[in-house]
Enzyme design. Structure first.
Site, PDB file in Angstrom:
ATOM      1  N   TYR B 126       0.827  -1.213   0.000  1.00 28.58           N
ATOM      2  CA  TYR B 126       0.000   0.000   0.000  1.00 28.58           C
ATOM      3  C   TYR B 126       0.856   1.256   0.000  1.00 28.58           C
ATOM      4  O   TYR B 126       0.545   2.248  -0.651  1.00 28.58           O
ATOM      5  CB  TYR B 126      -0.952   0.002   1.202  1.00 28.58           C
ATOM      6  CG  TYR B 126      -2.175  -0.850   0.952  1.00 28.58           C
ATOM      7  CD1 TYR B 126      -3.065  -0.499  -0.076  1.00 28.58           C
ATOM      8  CD2 TYR B 126      -2.446  -1.988   1.696  1.00 28.58           C
ATOM      9  CE1 TYR B 126      -4.172  -1.278  -0.336  1.00 28.58           C
ATOM     10  CE2 TYR B 126      -3.560  -2.764   1.441  1.00 28.58           C
ATOM     11  CZ  TYR B 126      -4.422  -2.403   0.433  1.00 28.58           C
ATOM     12  OH  TYR B 126      -5.517  -3.151   0.160  1.00 28.58           O
ATOM     13  N   GLU B 222       0.711 -30.123   9.645  1.00 25.98           N
ATOM     14  CA  GLU B 222       0.301 -29.270   8.517  1.00 25.98           C
ATOM     15  C   GLU B 222      -0.945 -28.467   8.856  1.00 25.98           C
ATOM     16  O   GLU B 222      -1.017 -27.265   8.620  1.00 25.98           O
ATOM     17  CB  GLU B 222       0.056 -30.161   7.285  1.00 25.98           C
ATOM     18  CG  GLU B 222      -0.532 -29.400   6.086  1.00 25.98           C
ATOM     19  CD  GLU B 222      -0.918 -30.331   4.936  1.00 25.98           C
ATOM     20  OE1 GLU B 222      -0.563 -31.522   4.968  1.00 25.98           O
ATOM     21  OE2 GLU B 222      -1.601 -29.857   3.999  1.00 25.98           O
ATOM     22  N   ASP B 274      -0.935 -34.329   5.542  1.00 17.89           N
ATOM     23  CA  ASP B 274      -1.870 -35.178   4.798  1.00 17.89           C
ATOM     24  C   ASP B 274      -1.068 -36.107   3.905  1.00 17.89           C
ATOM     25  O   ASP B 274       0.068 -35.824   3.529  1.00 17.89           O
ATOM     26  CB  ASP B 274      -2.759 -34.305   3.885  1.00 17.89           C
ATOM     27  CG  ASP B 274      -3.894 -33.640   4.658  1.00 17.89           C
ATOM     28  OD1 ASP B 274      -4.148 -34.054   5.809  1.00 17.89           O
ATOM     29  OD2 ASP B 274      -4.504 -32.700   4.091  1.00 17.89           O
TER      30      ASP B 274
END
Ligand SMILES: Nc1ncnc2c1ncn2[C@@H]1O[C@H](COP(=O)(O)OP(=O)(O)OP(=O)(O)O)[C@@H](O)[C@H]1O
Ligand SMILES: [Mg+2]
Lengths: 691, 396
Positions: B126, B222, B274
């Site tokens: 910004y 995770e 996973d």
């Protein structure tokens, strides 16, 4: 045109009662050519009032130009069109030509099929002996007024005034005034023709104005004054003081002579020998050629021509036309044949040029093959044999002499286009002479591009035959067909399949020939002979290539300009950041970048007209290591540097970069580094002065 | 977007802490580390200016952050950045804006350093965003444009992100039997409730200090949801371990923290993800580093990290029913092929795992273990795996 062929069938029988042979016989009689054309006036270009007005002017102007050129006089023409009353016009065309002898005037202006140009092979605008008398006939038909001619053949000679009309039942002239009427005329010689007719004067593509403007394009040696029905007199001064060289009359060329014609020639040759007849009646037939042709046909060159039998004449004809036949490269032909579903004969006719079915069969048989052999079964060996057989059957005959055709010439075509269009780029190309049906012809093409020409419209196609603008029937014309057959997209233009290219483009095509193959007596469109279409295409492609290269160079220049403004835009931001980091004044940083900018942007030098810029301005070593930012003086000192590489895509029309890109290998923009000898720069002043 | 503001935000020279570590808002003398970074930025700008004054095309030489320019250092177990660099030129149609943007970011970093302030990479986006003078175009249209420019600047001048006074958004959390000091505050990671301590983006020792700990190992998970499950069971207390999650791919801060804890506290690191190509990749980034941040591998990778699961072979071992599996997608298969080609997945056991996944065309989420019971993961799966043998229960 044979009128017999066009005789109408007897009236349809009424129901139940059929006419007897006797009744029909009573009605069967001669039809005069004037009666025929009165009914079929559309064949001569008088199918509507607007066209009638144009055709009338066109016939008179064509004749005036022909006469002047034949007499070796630089033509000065006055054309006047007045509207006498609503829809009724008086047209007067006055020339400074040789004039017409008194006795001929009535026949010339009031007898169809009467003229000096039909029985010869020589390039001229008129050729049929119909034009001006048809205009007079139409005028009389619609207004009842005769043609008024004034003609004078030399200083001190009377200026005869003749009022004449055609008797359409007999096709004979009727002079209405006293045969010895004269007027005083300040001209030394010349002819004035006045015709009154019902017509319509309007603007547009097929207008009288368009016709005259285009006439001026193709006739730079013409001085023309034109007084339109409305508005002031328009004057077109002469651009070239040089009269086109006199077109030589020639004999037919053996290539593509028709069998019937050959039979007629031999039969009428009396006691002359075949060899001698061939030499006398055809151009480019030397003794050696005549003997060779006879040998192929199994004729003794010393045999009497009128006694040669039909089969031998046919063989002779085959030998004559065979020398014009050509085939594509052998590999291409072989692979095409292998993929074909037809037979060998069809393939030869399809792929070759200048083959008649008879000739194809003859050569195929000579190769020991059958014309109906399935193309798929043709082996490469057979193809070789066929090519050898064609080679064997061909006698080498020189193309027709070029001096029988007088093209406008590349320089004058461009001059003419420049007079007519405010374009940015002009180019033209004149092809070497070629032959269709034994008639030599030359095609020339030119293009005008850019400038005030409309970007969104289809190209403006200007068609000419023997320097006469063709305004009607574009779609029926071989010139139009050839324009469509050119892939203009590869020259950077837009074109939808089967349509004219779109863009700020005017296309000029001129077909000059000893006999222009028109599709009808109205001389509106050129007939579709393969050889003619091919030559037009080749001429256009040559112009297209030059145009494409130029367009591409322009595009590259535009891209460079875009690049430049992009850099300029970011220099502002970059200077602010660099100033903030280094505390060097923002203005000075900006100036540094602007000074370096010319080293990294290339803009092509304005191209020489008629050719694309092959190279860009070479840059100096001024930008070398350690030197100050280059100045204009430094960059212009680069004459001694080796020639810079051509612009991207120049000369490779199909590879136009689709978008702005600095990526990829071999991008010329990437070469732009200082000190690089190949460096190319734009000559321009840095925006902000040097600090 | 408004055009650039004329007066720079950091116009007033800021003071800095002695070691140059940036503590937001803290005033002090500019430290040595900051001085070096400032010098690098000014050099960059002066070099460009010098080149352009000679009429040349100013160029930034940026190390290439792509697979083509990384190599796997077998010995160290790290992905390393190679030598190849690409040139970013100002006078180049497609690079002009990038060139300008790089200097814009450099300018802002310089101001931050001088002001002794640290901002997020979103802040700087910004801060540097405004309309290009005289146009409607913005210097940056979105953060996705400025983030890579920051990384470019880091590698070009060889400065760490924190040396540029930039940080990423916080991501990931930690709980466990340890006390730390975070920018002066003492925090007991045993008393962090259900959410845990949010791992900041900058975790250098001038900001985060490790104090007392009883932990014996580190478990990185995770997924935040699975981590929450373990935290609820106070798994870390029962097993004496530090429990971290990364909300997916471990952020820089999380990776750096893992590395520091591993190195300074000598704790082994276990990774639980996973069972899918993405999970394997998360593990590999923690262990060997990533292609994009290969230049940071040296300070972030944990080459001794161990992969606890979920393995494709676990399905059989723990009797997971086919209905808790998911079918591989095309992109998964493509990703497997890719992983199989990476040098750092060349080990036999990894090739077997990948081949098995490819063969069965199945993948499993960590939550699939819940099909065996709500506490199966904490009471059976993890303990059993930790006890097991290398190459069998866990991989490295
Ligand atoms: N202005 C003129 N000056 C001299 N001779 C002319 C003039 N106009 C016509 N002639 C002669 O009159 C002949 C007949 O003209 P006409 O226009 O009828 O036929 P053409 O020009 O021969 O053929 P086409 O029918 O193709 O126009 C011409 O061949 C030419 O010899
Ligand atoms: Mg005529």
């Amino acid at each position: 045109m044979t009128t017999e062929a066009l005789i109408q069938e007897p009236e349809a029988p009424k129901q139940g009662r059929r006419a007897s042979a006797e009744a029909m016989g009573a009605k069967q009689r001669d039809i005069s050519v004037s009666e025929f054309f009165t009914k079929n006036r559309h064949l001569l270009g008088f199918d509507n009032p607007a066209k009638a007005l144009l055709t009338t002017i066109k016939e008179a102007v064509d004749n005036a130009l022909d006469a002047c050129e034949e007499a070796g006089i630089l033509p000065t023409l006055d054309v006047t069109v007045e509207e006498v009353s609503d829809g009724r016009y008086r047209v007067r065309v006055e020339d400074n030509g040789p004039g017409i002898v008194k006795e001929q005037i009535p026949k010339i202006f009031a007898k169809l099929l009467y003229g000096s140009k039909f029985h010869r092979l020589r390039q001229s605008r008129g050729q049929q002996g119909i034009g001006i008398s048809a205009a007079g006939m139409y005028g009389h038909l619609t207004t009842g007024r005769p043609v008024v001619v004034v003609s004078k053949i030399g200083k001190g000679r009377p200026a005869w005034r003749v009022e004449v009309r055609i008797d359409s039942r007999t096709n004979e002239p009727k002079q209405l005034n006293d045969k010895n009427d004269t007027v005083t005329w300040d001209k030394d010689h010349g002819t004035s023709v006045e015709i009154e007719l019902m017509g319509l004067y309007r603007g547009g593509r097929t207008s009288v104005d368009a016709y005259l403007e285009q006439t001026v394009v193709a006739n730079p040696h013409l001085e023309l004054s034109y007084k339109p029905p409305k508005g002031p007199l328009v004057h077109f001064p002469r651009v070239s003081e040089l009269l086109p060289p006199e077109a030589q009359e020639i004999k037919p060329h053996p290539h593509g002579v028709e069998l019937g014609m050959l039979i007629k020639i031999l039969h009428e040759s009396g006691r002359k020998h075949v060899g001698q007849t061939l030499m006398e009646e055809f151009s480019r037939v030397t003794e050696a050629v005549a003997n060779e042709l006879c040998k192929r046909a199994g004729i003794d060159p010393n045999a009497v021509g009128s006694r040669v039998d039909a089969a031998k004449i046919e063989a002779l004809h085959a030998a004559m036309v065979a020398s014009n036949a050509a085939l594509p490269p052998i590999k291409k032909f072989a692979s095409k044949v292998a993929r074909s579903d037809t037979n060998l004969r069809e393939e030869v006719l399809e792929e070759g040029t200048g083959f008649s079915p008879t000739l194809a069969d003859l050569v195929i048989r000579r190769a020991g093959l059958e014309p109906t052999l399935k193309a798929k079964l043709v082996t490469p060996m057979m193809v070789e044999k066929f090519y050898a057989a064609l080679h064997e059957s061909q006698v080498k005959i020189l193309p027709p002499p070029a001096n029988c055709i007088v093209p406008v010439g590349e320089a004058l075509v461009m001059e003419g286009l420049r007079r007519r269009f405010k374009g940015e780029f002009f180019t033209s190309h004149t092809r070497p002479p070629a032959v269709y049906r034994g008639n030599p012809f030359v095609v020339e093409a030119g293009v005008a591009f850019g400038g005030t020409l409309s970007k969104d419209d289809s190209a403006d196609v200007l068609r000419f035959a023997n320097r006469v603008p063709l305004l009607y029937q574009p779609r029926a014309c071989a010139i139009h067909e050839a324009v469509l057959k050119v892939d203009w997209k590869s020259y950077g233009l837009q074109q939808r399949k089967g349509e004219l290219p779109v863009g700020p483009l005017a296309i000029f095509v001129h077909l000059a020939s000893v006999w222009v193959p028109f599709t009808s007596e109205a001389k509106e469109a050129v007939a579709h002979y393969d050889e003619v279409v091919r030559e037009i295409r080749l001429a256009l492609m040559e112009c297209g290539r030059k145009l494409g290269a130029w367009v591409k160079a322009q595009q590259a220049e535009r891209w460079e300009t875009q690049r430049k403004s992009l850099f300029e835009k970011y220099i502002v931001e970059l200077a602010a950041s660099i100033h903030s980091i280094t505390k060097v004044s923002e203005e000075s940083v900006k100036a540094d970048f602007h000074n370096a900018l010319p080293n990294h942007v290339r803009i092509a030098v304005a191209p020489v007209e008629g050719s694309a810029p092959a190279a860009l301005e070479g840059a100096a070593e001024g930008a070398a290591e350690g030197a100050e930012a280059p100045t204009e003086e430094a960059t212009s000192a680069g004459d001694s540097s080796p020639p810079p590489p051509p612009l991207r895509g120049a000369g490779r029309p199909s590879e136009m970069p689709p978008e702005l890109s600095d990526d990829g290998d071999g991008n010329p923009f990437e070469d732009v580094t200082p000190g690089n000898k190949r460096q190319l720069v734009l000559k321009m002043r840095p925006k902000s002065g040097r600090k | 977007m408004a055009p650039r503001k004329k007066t720079p935000a950091g116009a007033t020279p800021a003071t800095k802490t002695a070691d140059g570590g940036a503590t937001a808002g803290e005033a002090g003398v500019i430290g040595e580390r900051d001085r070096v970074t400032l010098q690098k930025i000014t050099d960059l700008a002066f070099n460009a200016l010098a080149e352009v004054r000679r009429g040349k095309n100013p160029a930034l030489s940026i190390p290439v952050r792509a697979l083509s320019n990384v190599s796997f250092d077998q010995e160290a177990g790290l992905i390393r950045l190679g030598e190849s660099r690409q040139s970013r030129n100002f006078f180049h149609l497609k690079q002009a804006k990038l060139f300008m943007q790089t200097f814009l970011i450099a300018e802002h970093c310089k101001k931050l350093i001088e002001a002794g302030a640290t901002t997020s990479i979103r802040d700087i986006y910004y801060g540097a965003k405004h309309s290009v003078a005289g146009t409607k175009e913005n210097t940056f249209e979105e953060q996705a444009e400025s983030d890579p420019i920051i990384e470019d600047l880091e590698v070009t001048i060889d400065a760490l992100r924190e040396e540029l006074h930039l940080r990423a958004e916080n991501r990931g959390a930690m709980v466990g039997p340890m006390t730390i000091r975070d920018t002066g505050d003492t925090i007991d990671l045993r008393r962090m409730g259900s959410g845990g301590w949010s791992i900041p983006s900058i975790v250098e020792d001038n900001r985060i200090e490790f104090m007392k700990t009883e932990a014996e190992y580190i478990l990185f998970i995770e997924k935040g949801a699975v981590w929450a499950r373990l935290n609820e069971d106070r798994f870390w207390q029962k097993n004496n371990c530090m429990l971290l999650h990364g909300s997916g791919m471990a952020a820089r801060g999380t990776r750096r923290l893992l590395r520091r804890m591993h190195e300074e506290l000598k704790l082994p690191v276990y990774v639980l993800t996973d069972n899918d190509p993405w999970g394997f990749y998360i593990y590999s980034v923690i262990k060997q580093g990533s292609i994009n941040l290969a230049y940071e591998s040296m300070r972030m990778a944990v080459p001794q990290a161990r992969f606890l699961g979920l393995m494709s072979s676990d399905a059989e071992r723990f009797n997971l029913q086919p209905n808790v599996s998911m079918a591989l997608k095309d992109e998964d298969s493509a990703r497997i092929e890719q992983l199989m080609r990476y040098d750092w997945f060349a080990a036999k056991r990894w090739q077997e795992e990948l081949a098995l996944m490819k063969k069965t065309q199945k993948k499993y989420e960590l939550e699939a273990l819940s099909s065996r019971g709500i506490r199966f993961i904490t009471e059976e799966y993890i303990p059993q795996k930790l006890r097991g043998r290398r190459g069998d229960s866990w991989l490295d």
